[in-house]
Scaffold this motif. Sequence first.
Motif, PDB file in Angstrom:
ATOM      1  N   ASP A  31       5.559 -36.578  -1.768  1.00  0.00           N
ATOM      2  CA  ASP A  31       4.830 -35.723  -2.698  1.00  0.00           C
ATOM      3  C   ASP A  31       4.817 -34.247  -2.308  1.00  0.00           C
ATOM      4  OD1 ASP A  31       4.196 -37.829  -4.294  1.00  0.00           O
ATOM      5  OD2 ASP A  31       2.043 -37.839  -3.866  1.00  0.00           O
ATOM      6  N   CYS A  32       5.343 -33.902  -1.132  1.00  0.00           N
ATOM      7  CA  CYS A  32       5.174 -32.533  -0.627  1.00  0.00           C
ATOM      8  C   CYS A  32       6.488 -31.920  -0.169  1.00  0.00           C
ATOM      9  CB  CYS A  32       4.226 -32.512   0.572  1.00  0.00           C
ATOM     10  SG  CYS A  32       2.624 -33.194   0.226  1.00  0.00           S
ATOM     11  N   ARG A  33       6.453 -30.595  -0.057  1.00  0.00           N
ATOM     12  CA  ARG A  33       7.641 -29.820   0.289  1.00  0.00           C
ATOM     13  C   ARG A  33       7.929 -29.757   1.787  1.00  0.00           C
ATOM     14  NH1 ARG A  33       3.439 -26.804   1.140  1.00  0.00           N
ATOM     15  NH2 ARG A  33       3.465 -24.838   2.270  1.00  0.00           N
ATOM     16  N   TRP A  34       6.957 -30.110   2.626  1.00  0.00           N
ATOM     17  CA  TRP A  34       6.998 -29.675   4.019  1.00  0.00           C
ATOM     18  C   TRP A  34       8.284 -30.035   4.750  1.00  0.00           C
ATOM     19  CZ3 TRP A  34       3.877 -26.084   5.813  1.00  0.00           C
ATOM     20  CH2 TRP A  34       4.043 -25.732   7.150  1.00  0.00           C
ATOM     21  N   ASN A  35       8.645 -31.315   4.736  1.00  0.00           N
ATOM     22  CA  ASN A  35       9.830 -31.723   5.499  1.00  0.00           C
ATOM     23  C   ASN A  35      11.109 -31.110   4.947  1.00  0.00           C
ATOM     24  OD1 ASN A  35       8.362 -33.133   7.318  1.00  0.00           O
ATOM     25  ND2 ASN A  35       8.920 -35.183   6.563  1.00  0.00           N
ATOM     26  N   VAL A  36      11.097 -30.807   3.644  1.00  0.00           N
ATOM     27  CA  VAL A  36      12.285 -30.176   3.079  1.00  0.00           C
ATOM     28  C   VAL A  36      12.459 -28.780   3.671  1.00  0.00           C
ATOM     29  CG1 VAL A  36      13.439 -29.403   0.983  1.00  0.00           C
ATOM     30  CG2 VAL A  36      12.049 -31.479   0.945  1.00  0.00           C
ATOM     31  N   ILE A  37      11.363 -28.029   3.743  1.00  0.00           N
ATOM     32  CA  ILE A  37      11.516 -26.673   4.303  1.00  0.00           C
ATOM     33  C   ILE A  37      11.850 -26.759   5.781  1.00  0.00           C
ATOM     34  CG2 ILE A  37      10.596 -24.351   4.403  1.00  0.00           C
ATOM     35  CD1 ILE A  37       8.631 -24.930   2.407  1.00  0.00           C
ATOM     36  N   ALA A  38      11.170 -27.661   6.478  1.00  0.00           N
ATOM     37  CA  ALA A  38      11.456 -27.801   7.914  1.00  0.00           C
ATOM     38  C   ALA A  38      12.949 -28.064   8.108  1.00  0.00           C
ATOM     39  CB  ALA A  38      10.622 -28.929   8.511  1.00  0.00           C
ATOM     40  N   GLY A  39      13.495 -28.969   7.313  1.00  0.00           N
ATOM     41  CA  GLY A  39      14.917 -29.302   7.436  1.00  0.00           C
ATOM     42  C   GLY A  39      15.822 -28.172   6.976  1.00  0.00           C
ATOM     43  N   SER A  40      15.336 -27.391   6.044  1.00  0.00           N
ATOM     44  CA  SER A  40      16.204 -26.375   5.434  1.00  0.00           C
ATOM     45  C   SER A  40      16.470 -25.187   6.358  1.00  0.00           C
ATOM     46  CB  SER A  40      15.605 -25.891   4.115  1.00  0.00           C
ATOM     47  OG  SER A  40      14.604 -24.911   4.334  1.00  0.00           O
TER      48      SER A  40
ATOM     49  N   ALA B 131      -0.860 -31.749  -2.805  1.00  0.00           N
ATOM     50  CA  ALA B 131       0.508 -32.252  -2.984  1.00  0.00           C
ATOM     51  C   ALA B 131       1.004 -32.006  -4.406  1.00  0.00           C
ATOM     52  CB  ALA B 131       0.549 -33.739  -2.669  1.00  0.00           C
ATOM     53  N   ALA B 132       2.190 -31.392  -4.532  1.00  0.00           N
ATOM     54  CA  ALA B 132       2.634 -30.984  -5.869  1.00  0.00           C
ATOM     55  C   ALA B 132       4.145 -30.998  -6.039  1.00  0.00           C
ATOM     56  CB  ALA B 132       2.100 -29.574  -6.169  1.00  0.00           C
ATOM     57  N   SER B 133       4.874 -31.688  -5.161  1.00  0.00           N
ATOM     58  CA  SER B 133       6.336 -31.581  -5.285  1.00  0.00           C
ATOM     59  C   SER B 133       7.053 -32.923  -5.116  1.00  0.00           C
ATOM     60  CB  SER B 133       6.869 -30.564  -4.279  1.00  0.00           C
ATOM     61  OG  SER B 133       6.316 -30.758  -2.997  1.00  0.00           O
ATOM     62  N   PRO B 134       6.996 -33.769  -6.151  1.00  0.00           N
ATOM     63  CA  PRO B 134       7.654 -35.069  -6.060  1.00  0.00           C
ATOM     64  C   PRO B 134       9.089 -35.081  -6.616  1.00  0.00           C
ATOM     65  CG  PRO B 134       6.262 -35.018  -7.995  1.00  0.00           C
ATOM     66  CD  PRO B 134       6.167 -33.649  -7.364  1.00  0.00           C
TER      67      PRO B 134
END
Length: 662
Positions: free
Chosen positions: A307-316, A294-297
């Motif tokens: 803490d993570c990018r995952w849902n942001v990319i999924a949504g994007s 985890a590296a993106s807060p």
Amino acid sequence: MGLLSLGTPLPWDEAKKYADHVRYHGISQFLNIWDRLKDRTGDELMWGDEIEYMIVNLDAQSKNAKLSLCQTEILNRLRPTTDQLDTNTDECIAIPTFHPEYGRYMLESIPGSPYTGAITSLLSVESNMRYRRRLAREHLKDNEIPITFTSFPRLGAPGVFTEPYYDPSDAVSSQSLFVPEEITNPHVRFPTLTANIRRRRGSKVAINLPLYFDENTPRPFIDPTIPWDRNLYPEDPEAKNGAALPDHIYMDAMGFGMGCCCLQLTFQSCNVDEARRMYDALIPIGPIMLALTAASPLWRGYIADVDCRWNVIAGSVDDRTEEERGLKPLKENKFRIPKSRYDSVDLYISEHWMNRPEYNDNPLPFDPAIYDRLRKHELIDQDDTTSTDHFENIQSTNWQTLRFKPPPLNSSIGWRVEFRSMEVQMTDFENAAFAVFIVLLSRAIMSMNLNFYVPISKVDENMSRAQKRNAARDTKFFFRKDVFSPPSSRTTSVTSSGAASPIDGSHTLPHHKERKLRNCFPAFPPPEEGWPNECVQNEYEELTMDEIINGTGAQFPGLLGLVREYLTTLDMEEDEIRKIEAYLDLVKRRANGTLKTPATWIREFVRSHPAYKFDSVVSQEINYDLMVAVDEIERGIRRVPDLLPTDYTGGAHDQGTLTKKS
Ligand code: ADP
Ligand code: MG
Ligand code: MG
Ligand code: MG
């Protein structure tokens, strides 16, 4: 990222007319690959990493760190250089390849040639990564740095965050209120994809990340940086009409997700059966590694509660219509679609007896006509035996935690599996550590016939837990109780401290030690007492990250214990063991909490910055100091004993040397 064919992609209204055509031929092309290559076998282990960088411009005068939109120029500068370079033969580092990525401030690098199973190749991973970083760095301006940082903290925040500056009001393809058109790679694929995702969905994408509330953060939090009353796109006034949620960080463009950096690994398997086994076995590992890396807060100038990018990319890139998302009854569309096209894997695919039908417990919409064609294996168009473009088109716009990569036609490449969940780490020591850990785990899985299956709905639940703040320390994950198969087929135990005792006869670890990680493992027959039939709910439990990685004692040695057990089959020199141990130690300490995840470290950096007002805001000045710190950490100038082992000496050491071709 994916297929970059020449030609002009169509806008969605036009493209839509051809969707069935693309699907039809994509399927034909897949069937053709299948026909020709399903029996391909005997491929050796080859593997490789992909590392993504952001190019950051440090403006010391204004104390601003900006994203440098210089991808095209850098790739142009790198190309003649990499063409001319020859490698020092002693170093054995082939000339790396650099790729463009979605963000115009991004680069991706891969090794010049894939790693092999040789132990020397395994030990070259870190220097290979460092060498690529140095090459990128050498082609930047003096005040530019390549950082391996998952999400840029002030992308889309007020003020100047790109170099050169562009006003977000020109964002025609995304219609974003926050990020200008120019953050997107100008190759026509990217703006078209951006616009088509919006058009197919019928609205802008809307990502709402929970905000991290600090002492002085106003409650409720109504984001003052959203131009609520500015009507940039009269047909699309979404922030105002509810797309932006209170108490959240609102993001409205593909760039917020696809502009993130990650670390990916691709492994070649012996044949399609092993590839399917590997794919399945790594599915439950996806969320575990997401939490551990985890590296993106920080997002759009704020601290998030994730803490993570995952849902942001999924949504994007979530281009599902309201009907498909289940918000309206189905009228225009055929299916409700449970997930974005970027999300965790939907289906286990192995035909191994371990894969019980009960594990695929998520409802999955599918097109019966296409399913039928696949089952009946209809005859195929001639053209589809020579091209795979339509298949690649479908394949490269579905982004999951694992990607199953069939062999390209007419190439020496075999069946491959790509592991895609990890966040990129700030140093190549860490990136190498996680790469080496996963490749060793992949060998342990195959050689010991490990069974990691849990119902796929539990993997999804783990994905959501993995992104929570401090998940590696505070969260439990669903994990299989007995990973050995046939169940509890071991009679001896291994402790995670590294003391592996010999294993019993039901394993097939080779008796003599080898200098090589191998592919092509003997198939394990189903257990004599019959196929597993225990209730699936009794097969898993909830474990902490420490337990999953470092073990629960005798009955589960942890993923590290399994890796160490596998390592006993390799014939390694003492200094080689030391190097591998340093990587495994990082994994161990991340999991037991004696080292922080990058996300925790980054959040604490912001919160302890003298200019921080405890209001959740990552100001321009804090961001600048953070970017300087990240660079100094990578170079070993700044010591961070809570993040890295104390003997980390920095990226300048241990790099491949280059010689110019005369
Ligand atoms: P993508 O972006 O589609 O995932 P890339 O070309 O960026 O693909 O990365 C592919 C990765 O696979 C690289 O790390 C490369 O070294 C590695 N690789 C190349 N050939 C093989 C092979 N035969 N088997 C496994 N990995 C390979
Ligand atoms: Mg990439
Ligand atoms: Mg790539
Ligand atoms: Mg990839």
